[in-house]
Design a protein around this motif. Structure first.
Motif, PDB file in Angstrom:
ATOM      1  N   GLY A   7       0.384  -1.461   0.202  1.00 31.05           N
ATOM      2  CA  GLY A   7      -0.396   0.285   0.411  1.00 31.05           C
ATOM      3  C   GLY A   7       0.682   1.199  -0.076  1.00 31.05           C
ATOM      4  N   GLY A  10      -0.677   4.814  -1.776  1.00 31.77           N
ATOM      5  CA  GLY A  10      -1.306   5.333  -0.851  1.00 31.77           C
ATOM      6  C   GLY A  10      -0.498   6.786   0.086  1.00 31.77           C
ATOM      7  N   PHE A  11      -1.606   7.070   1.304  1.00 38.55           N
ATOM      8  CA  PHE A  11      -1.170   8.273   1.538  1.00 38.55           C
ATOM      9  C   PHE A  11      -0.219   7.988   2.739  1.00 38.55           C
ATOM     10  CE2 PHE A  11      -2.588  10.357   6.368  1.00 38.55           C
ATOM     11  CZ  PHE A  11      -1.823  12.547   5.408  1.00 38.55           C
ATOM     12  N   LEU A  12      -0.816   7.123   4.079  1.00 34.68           N
ATOM     13  CA  LEU A  12       0.595   6.737   4.900  1.00 34.68           C
ATOM     14  C   LEU A  12       1.930   6.253   3.690  1.00 34.68           C
ATOM     15  CD1 LEU A  12      -1.196   5.298   7.854  1.00 34.68           C
ATOM     16  CD2 LEU A  12      -0.620   7.439   7.567  1.00 34.68           C
ATOM     17  N   ASP A  31       1.756  -2.021  -4.507  1.00 35.73           N
ATOM     18  CA  ASP A  31       0.553  -1.959  -4.740  1.00 35.73           C
ATOM     19  C   ASP A  31      -0.186  -1.652  -5.782  1.00 35.73           C
ATOM     20  OD1 ASP A  31      -0.467   1.317  -2.622  1.00 35.73           O
ATOM     21  OD2 ASP A  31      -1.778   0.212  -4.728  1.00 35.73           O
ATOM     22  N   ARG A  32      -1.594  -2.261  -5.550  1.00 38.74           N
ATOM     23  CA  ARG A  32      -2.580  -2.009  -6.810  1.00 38.74           C
ATOM     24  C   ARG A  32      -3.169  -0.977  -7.609  1.00 38.74           C
ATOM     25  NH1 ARG A  32      -7.598  -5.220  -3.895  1.00 38.74           N
ATOM     26  NH2 ARG A  32      -8.204  -3.192  -2.975  1.00 38.74           N
ATOM     27  N   GLY A  33      -3.122   0.133  -6.710  1.00 37.46           N
ATOM     28  CA  GLY A  33      -3.928   0.997  -7.145  1.00 37.46           C
ATOM     29  C   GLY A  33      -2.496   2.271  -8.664  1.00 37.46           C
ATOM     30  N   SER A  53      -1.575  -6.381  -6.544  1.00 36.90           N
ATOM     31  CA  SER A  53      -1.593  -7.091  -4.962  1.00 36.90           C
ATOM     32  C   SER A  53      -1.337  -7.819  -4.201  1.00 36.90           C
ATOM     33  CB  SER A  53      -3.095  -7.687  -5.305  1.00 36.90           C
ATOM     34  OG  SER A  53      -3.941  -8.001  -3.948  1.00 36.90           O
ATOM     35  N   LEU A  54      -1.163  -6.909  -3.047  1.00 40.65           N
ATOM     36  CA  LEU A  54      -0.437  -8.095  -1.736  1.00 40.65           C
ATOM     37  C   LEU A  54      -1.321  -9.771  -1.736  1.00 40.65           C
ATOM     38  CD1 LEU A  54      -1.643  -8.309   1.185  1.00 40.65           C
ATOM     39  CD2 LEU A  54      -1.183  -5.875   1.276  1.00 40.65           C
ATOM     40  N   SER A  73       0.316  -0.841   4.772  1.00 44.41           N
ATOM     41  CA  SER A  73      -0.573   0.814   4.932  1.00 44.41           C
ATOM     42  C   SER A  73      -1.746  -0.267   5.516  1.00 44.41           C
ATOM     43  CB  SER A  73      -0.877   1.637   4.712  1.00 44.41           C
ATOM     44  OG  SER A  73      -1.709   1.027   3.472  1.00 44.41           O
ATOM     45  N   PRO A  74      -2.813   0.621   6.484  1.00 42.45           N
ATOM     46  CA  PRO A  74      -3.870  -0.260   6.792  1.00 42.45           C
ATOM     47  C   PRO A  74      -5.252   0.011   6.202  1.00 42.45           C
ATOM     48  CG  PRO A  74      -3.016   1.295   8.463  1.00 42.45           C
ATOM     49  CD  PRO A  74      -2.071   1.879   7.449  1.00 42.45           C
ATOM     50  N   ARG A  75      -5.336   0.194   5.252  1.00 39.92           N
ATOM     51  CA  ARG A  75      -6.995   0.113   4.274  1.00 39.92           C
ATOM     52  C   ARG A  75      -5.711  -1.008   2.954  1.00 39.92           C
ATOM     53  NH1 ARG A  75      -8.858   6.134   3.085  1.00 39.92           N
ATOM     54  NH2 ARG A  75      -9.597   6.551   4.902  1.00 39.92           N
ATOM     55  N   SER A  76      -4.868  -1.169   3.103  1.00 44.76           N
ATOM     56  CA  SER A  76      -3.647  -2.433   2.064  1.00 44.76           C
ATOM     57  C   SER A  76      -3.844  -3.613   2.927  1.00 44.76           C
ATOM     58  CB  SER A  76      -2.896  -1.960   1.671  1.00 44.76           C
ATOM     59  OG  SER A  76      -1.243  -1.884   2.650  1.00 44.76           O
TER      60      SER A  76
HETATM   61  N1  LIG Z   1      -4.860  14.107   4.842  1.00 44.83           N
HETATM   62  C1  LIG Z   1      -5.111  13.175   5.513  1.00 44.83           C
HETATM   63  O1  LIG Z   1      -4.886  13.504   6.540  1.00 44.83           O
HETATM   64  C2  LIG Z   1      -5.179  11.604   4.859  1.00 44.83           C
HETATM   65  C3  LIG Z   1      -5.197  11.584   3.639  1.00 44.83           C
HETATM   66  C4  LIG Z   1      -5.828  10.067   3.522  1.00 44.83           C
HETATM   67  C5  LIG Z   1      -6.056   8.505   4.679  1.00 44.83           C
HETATM   68  N2  LIG Z   1      -5.963   9.442   5.888  1.00 44.83           N
HETATM   69  C6  LIG Z   1      -6.124   8.828   6.680  1.00 44.83           C
HETATM   70  O2  LIG Z   1      -5.003   7.660   7.027  1.00 44.83           O
HETATM   71  C7  LIG Z   1      -5.509   5.962   6.892  1.00 44.83           C
HETATM   72  C8  LIG Z   1      -5.209   5.538   6.449  1.00 44.83           C
HETATM   73  O3  LIG Z   1      -4.412   6.068   4.914  1.00 44.83           O
HETATM   74  P1  LIG Z   1      -3.235   4.655   4.069  1.00 44.83           P
HETATM   75  O4  LIG Z   1      -2.390   5.325   3.630  1.00 44.83           O
HETATM   76  O5  LIG Z   1      -3.608   2.546   4.522  1.00 44.83           O
HETATM   77  O6  LIG Z   1      -5.218   4.814   2.943  1.00 44.83           O
HETATM   78  P2  LIG Z   1      -4.337   4.776   1.379  1.00 44.83           P
HETATM   79  O7  LIG Z   1      -6.052   4.358   1.099  1.00 44.83           O
HETATM   80  O8  LIG Z   1      -4.230   5.578   1.490  1.00 44.83           O
HETATM   81  O9  LIG Z   1      -3.960   3.983   0.546  1.00 44.83           O
HETATM   82  C9  LIG Z   1      -3.454   2.586   0.649  1.00 44.83           C
HETATM   83  C10 LIG Z   1      -3.057   2.672  -0.575  1.00 44.83           C
HETATM   84  O10 LIG Z   1      -3.277   0.558  -0.498  1.00 44.83           O
HETATM   85  C11 LIG Z   1      -3.236  -0.227  -1.926  1.00 44.83           C
HETATM   86  N3  LIG Z   1      -4.362  -1.216  -1.725  1.00 44.83           N
HETATM   87  C12 LIG Z   1      -4.916  -0.939  -1.170  1.00 44.83           C
HETATM   88  N4  LIG Z   1      -5.254  -2.381  -0.624  1.00 44.83           N
HETATM   89  C13 LIG Z   1      -4.425  -3.474  -1.963  1.00 44.83           C
HETATM   90  C14 LIG Z   1      -3.845  -4.551  -2.109  1.00 44.83           C
HETATM   91  N5  LIG Z   1      -4.412  -5.559  -1.803  1.00 44.83           N
HETATM   92  N6  LIG Z   1      -2.294  -4.599  -2.673  1.00 44.83           N
HETATM   93  C15 LIG Z   1      -2.064  -3.745  -2.631  1.00 44.83           C
HETATM   94  N7  LIG Z   1      -2.619  -2.616  -2.262  1.00 44.83           N
HETATM   95  C16 LIG Z   1      -3.382  -2.660  -1.887  1.00 44.83           C
HETATM   96  C17 LIG Z   1      -4.210   1.265  -2.619  1.00 44.83           C
HETATM   97  O11 LIG Z   1      -3.997   1.456  -4.230  1.00 44.83           O
HETATM   98  C18 LIG Z   1      -3.748   2.542  -1.699  1.00 44.83           C
HETATM   99  O12 LIG Z   1      -2.523   2.909  -2.113  1.00 44.83           O
HETATM  100  C19 LIG Z   1      -6.467   6.749   7.529  1.00 44.83           C
HETATM  101  O13 LIG Z   1      -7.231   6.374   8.942  1.00 44.83           O
HETATM  102  C20 LIG Z   1      -7.275   7.933   7.082  1.00 44.83           C
HETATM  103  O14 LIG Z   1      -7.843   8.469   7.230  1.00 44.83           O
HETATM  104  C21 LIG Z   1      -5.663  10.940   6.012  1.00 44.83           C
END
Ligand SMILES: NC(=O)c1ccc[n+]([C@@H]2O[C@H](COP(=O)([O-])OP(=O)(O)OC[C@H]3O[C@@H](n4cnc5c(N)ncnc54)[C@H](O)[C@@H]3O)[C@@H](O)[C@H]2O)c1
Length: 89
Positions: A7, A10-12, A31-33, A53-54, A73-76
């Motif tokens: 991930g 992404g953001f983090l 990262d798949r995005g 994808s992971l 990263s949490p969301r990945s």
């Molecule tokens: N400006 C801000 O303050 C801001 C912006 C974005 C996020 N956040 C916070 O940050 C936290 C999450 O951040 P993050 O970086 O985890 O989220 P994100 O959504 O920014 O990044 C997740 C990344 O994981 C990738 N991903 C998802 N599934 C995957 C998979 N199966 N295989 C490979 N890659 C995969 C996505 O393509 C993405 O690039 C949340 O709490 C959110 O609210 C804050």
């Protein structure tokens, strides 16, 4: 040190990649995005981007074997309960 960031586009993950590269580490991003948040890093000599994808176990296992540290990263990993068990420190 060699670091895998799942991930990492992404953001983090992109901020982690910035920090690891800044201190001289070699970074692998899985990262798949879209790459919008890491477009400034894509030409970096120590950055390796894998667009997949992971949950692709073959790719993930190959990358884990090449690095010293894995961060996720949490969301990945949100849709998996098994990915955490694959993480090494
Ligand atoms: N400006 C801000 O303050 C801001 C912006 C974005 C996020 N956040 C916070 O940050 C936290 C999450 O951040 P993050 O970086 O985890 O989220 P994100 O959504 O920014 O990044 C997740 C990344 O994981 C990738 N991903 C998802 N599934 C995957 C998979 N199966 N295989 C490979 N890659 C995969 C996505 O393509 C993405 O690039 C949340 O709490 C959110 O609210 C804050």
């Amino acid at each position: 040190m060699k670091v895998l960031i799942t991930g990492g586009a992404g953001f983090l993950g992109s901020h982690l990649a910035d920090a690891f590269l800044e201190r001289g580490d070699e970074v692998f991003i899985l990262d798949r995005g879209p790459t919008l948040k890491i477009r400034h890093l894509l030409g970096h000599h120590a950055l390796h981007f894998v667009h997949d994808s992971l949950f692709n176990e073959t790719i993930l296992d190959g990358l884990i074997a090449r690095v010293d540290l894995v961060t996720t990263s949490p969301r990945s990993s949100a849709s998996s309960t098994t990915s955490a068990t694959r993480t090494k420190c």
